[in-house]
Design an enzyme around this catalytic site. Structure first.
Site, PDB file in Angstrom:
ATOM      1  N   THR A 190       0.860  -1.179   0.000  1.00 32.80           N
ATOM      2  CA  THR A 190       0.000   0.000   0.000  1.00 32.80           C
ATOM      3  C   THR A 190       0.896   1.227   0.000  1.00 32.80           C
ATOM      4  O   THR A 190       1.541   1.528   0.998  1.00 32.80           O
ATOM      5  CB  THR A 190      -0.905   0.017   1.242  1.00 32.80           C
ATOM      6  OG1 THR A 190      -1.703  -1.176   1.252  1.00 32.80           O
ATOM      7  CG2 THR A 190      -1.817   1.241   1.236  1.00 32.80           C
ATOM      8  N   LYS A 204      -7.265   0.951  -2.934  1.00 34.56           N
ATOM      9  CA  LYS A 204      -6.868   0.399  -1.634  1.00 34.56           C
ATOM     10  C   LYS A 204      -6.907   1.478  -0.555  1.00 34.56           C
ATOM     11  O   LYS A 204      -7.355   1.243   0.569  1.00 34.56           O
ATOM     12  CB  LYS A 204      -5.470  -0.204  -1.723  1.00 34.56           C
ATOM     13  CG  LYS A 204      -4.869  -0.645  -0.376  1.00 34.56           C
ATOM     14  CD  LYS A 204      -5.692  -1.739   0.278  1.00 34.56           C
ATOM     15  CE  LYS A 204      -5.194  -2.064   1.693  1.00 34.56           C
ATOM     16  NZ  LYS A 204      -3.861  -2.650   1.732  1.00 34.56           N
ATOM     17  N   LYS A 235      -0.235   5.956   8.767  1.00 32.32           N
ATOM     18  CA  LYS A 235       0.357   6.063   7.435  1.00 32.32           C
ATOM     19  C   LYS A 235      -0.722   6.010   6.357  1.00 32.32           C
ATOM     20  O   LYS A 235      -0.748   6.820   5.423  1.00 32.32           O
ATOM     21  CB  LYS A 235       1.364   4.928   7.204  1.00 32.32           C
ATOM     22  CG  LYS A 235       2.028   4.962   5.821  1.00 32.32           C
ATOM     23  CD  LYS A 235       2.366   3.570   5.290  1.00 32.32           C
ATOM     24  CE  LYS A 235       1.143   2.785   4.906  1.00 32.32           C
ATOM     25  NZ  LYS A 235       1.417   1.562   4.127  1.00 32.32           N
TER      26      LYS A 235
END
Length: 330
Positions: free
Chosen positions: A134, A210, A278
Site C-alpha cells: 500500500t 486500496k 500512514k
C-alpha cells in the site's frame, strides 16, 4: 463402476521422486512442465518483504510448488522461509534475476529505496514486478515511470485482508496495470487471493482504491470504538452489543473481527497504529491530489496522533484507537 468412485482393489506402485525426475529428462520435449497445485506451470519467482503479510504470502507460493527466492532487510525472516523451502537471495539484484518479482514492503520510502533505477537496470529481459504494498498514488506513479524507463513491466496489486485471510489464500487483490502484464501476474495472484479486481491500466489506480478501502476501515474502527464505549457506559456488555450489531446489520468481517477485539481490549498487532496513521495520511494526500473533501479526516488524524503518543497502545493493533475514545469519556 462410476469413474469417480474410489478404487480399493488396485495396488498402486509408487516411483521415487528422483526416478521421476530422470524419466522426465529422458522424455525431453514431449514432457509437460511441472505444474503447481493451482494447475499452472511452476516458476522461479522472487519475493521481497517478509513482514507479517509477506511471510504468509511467500509460504503460500512455496506450498503451491513455485521456487521462491526471498529477500528481506532483516535476516531472521529469510531464515524462517528458507526452512520452509525458499531460496535465500543474497541481494536485491540477485532476486531480480528470477524475472518475476513480487514485493510487499512497508511504505513509499521502502519501495522507492529498493527499486531504484540502478537496480531495475539489472533486470533480465521481460522482467515483471508485482508490487502488493500500500503506497501513495504519487509514489506508485513514480515507480511505474521508473519501471517503464528500465523496460520492466509493473503491476500494482495491493491486497485486502489480514494475515489469517492471506494464509488461507482468500485475499481480495486490486490490480492496476497493462492487461497483458496483469495476465502474466494472474497465476500468482490466484494462489494468493480469491478475487482479483482489475481497475485500470494506470497502476496507481489500484493504490487509490486500496487507500479508499482503508479509509472506510478507519471509520469502522472509530464507529465501533464510540458505539461500544457508549453501551458499556450504560451497563451493556461490549461483546453482547457486537453480537447484536453483526447479526442484525453489519455482518462483514471488519465488524465481527475488530468489534470483538475492541470489546475485549485485545489489541495483538497485525496492523499497527503507526501503519494506520500512514494509510490515513495516504488518504489525505490522495484527496488533495484529486480535489476531494474529507471532513472527518482531521478528527481521525488527531485520534491516531494521540494513540501514538500513548505508550500503552502505541505499538498495538490500529483498532486500539478505541482506547482514546474510552479515555476521554467522563
Amino acid at each position: 463402476m462410476n469413474v469417480y468412485q474410489r478404487r480399493t482393489d488396485v495396488k498402486l506402485n509408487y516411483t521415487p521422486l528422483s526416478n521421476c525426475v530422470r524419466a522426465a529428462r529422458v522424455v525431453g520435449a514431449h514432457s509437460q512442465p511441472p505444474r503447481s497445485s493451482k494447475g499452472t506451470p511452476m516458476a522461479d519467482i522472487a519475493f521481497l518483504g517478509l513482514g507479517t503479510m509477506g511471510s504468509v504470502m511467500a509460504k503460500r507460493l512455496i506450498e503451491a510448488g513455485h521456487t521462491v527466492h526471498v529477500w528481506n532487510r532483516s535476516a531472521a525472516a529469510v531464515h524462517e522461509l528458507v526452512a520452509h523451502g525458499a531460496v535465500a537471495a543474497a541481494s536485491i539484484d540477485e532476486a531480480l534475476q528470477a524475472g518475476i518479482v513480487i514485493s510487499i514492503l512497508a511504505n513509499d520510502a521502502a519501495c522507492e529505496s529498493v527499486f531504484t533505477a540502478a537496480v531495475l537496470a539489472t533486470a533480465p529481459p521481460d522482467a515483471l514486478h508485482i508490487n502488493m504494498a500500500t503506497v501513495s498514488v504519487e509514489a506508485a506513479d513514480r515507480l511505474a515511470e521508473r519501471h517503464a524507463s528500465a523496460s520492466v513491466a509493473y503491476v500494482a496489486a495491493p491486497v485486502l485482508g489480514r494475515p489469517p485471510v492471506a494464509a488461507a489464500g482468500q485475499l481480495n487483490i486490486v490490480a492496476g496495470g497493462a492487461e497483458k502484464d496483469i495476465n502474466r501476474a494472474q497465476p500468482f495472484l490466484d494462489v494468493l487471493g480469491k478475487t482479483t479486481w482489475r481497475v485500470g491500466a494506470r497502476p496507481s489506480t489500484a493504490n487509490l482504491v486500496k487507500i479508499g478501502v482503508n479509509y472506510n476501515l478507519i471509520h469502522t474502527l472509530q464507529a465501533l470504538g464510540e458505539s461500544i464505549n457508549l453501551v458499556e457506559r450504560g451497563g451493556v456488555d461490549g461483546q453482547t452489543f457486537v453480537n447484536i450489531l453483526t447479526d442484525a446489520a453489519y455482518t462483514g468481517s471488519a465488524y465481527t473481527g475488530y468489534g470483538r477485539a475492541i470489546a475485549a481490549r485485545d489489541y495483538n498487532p497485525s496492523f499497527t497504529v503507526a501503519l494506520g496513521l500512514k494509510d490515513l495520511r495516504l488518504t489525505e494526500q490522495a484527496a488533495a491530489g484529486n480535489g476531494a473533501s474529507l471532513p472527518t479526516a482531521a478528527v481521525l488524524h488527531e485520534l491516531f496522533d494521540a494513540a501514538l503518543a500513548d505508550p500503552e497502545i502505541a505499538d498495538r493493533d490500529w483498532s486500539a484507537i478505541a482506547e482514546i475514545t474510552r479515555s476521554r469519556s467522563s
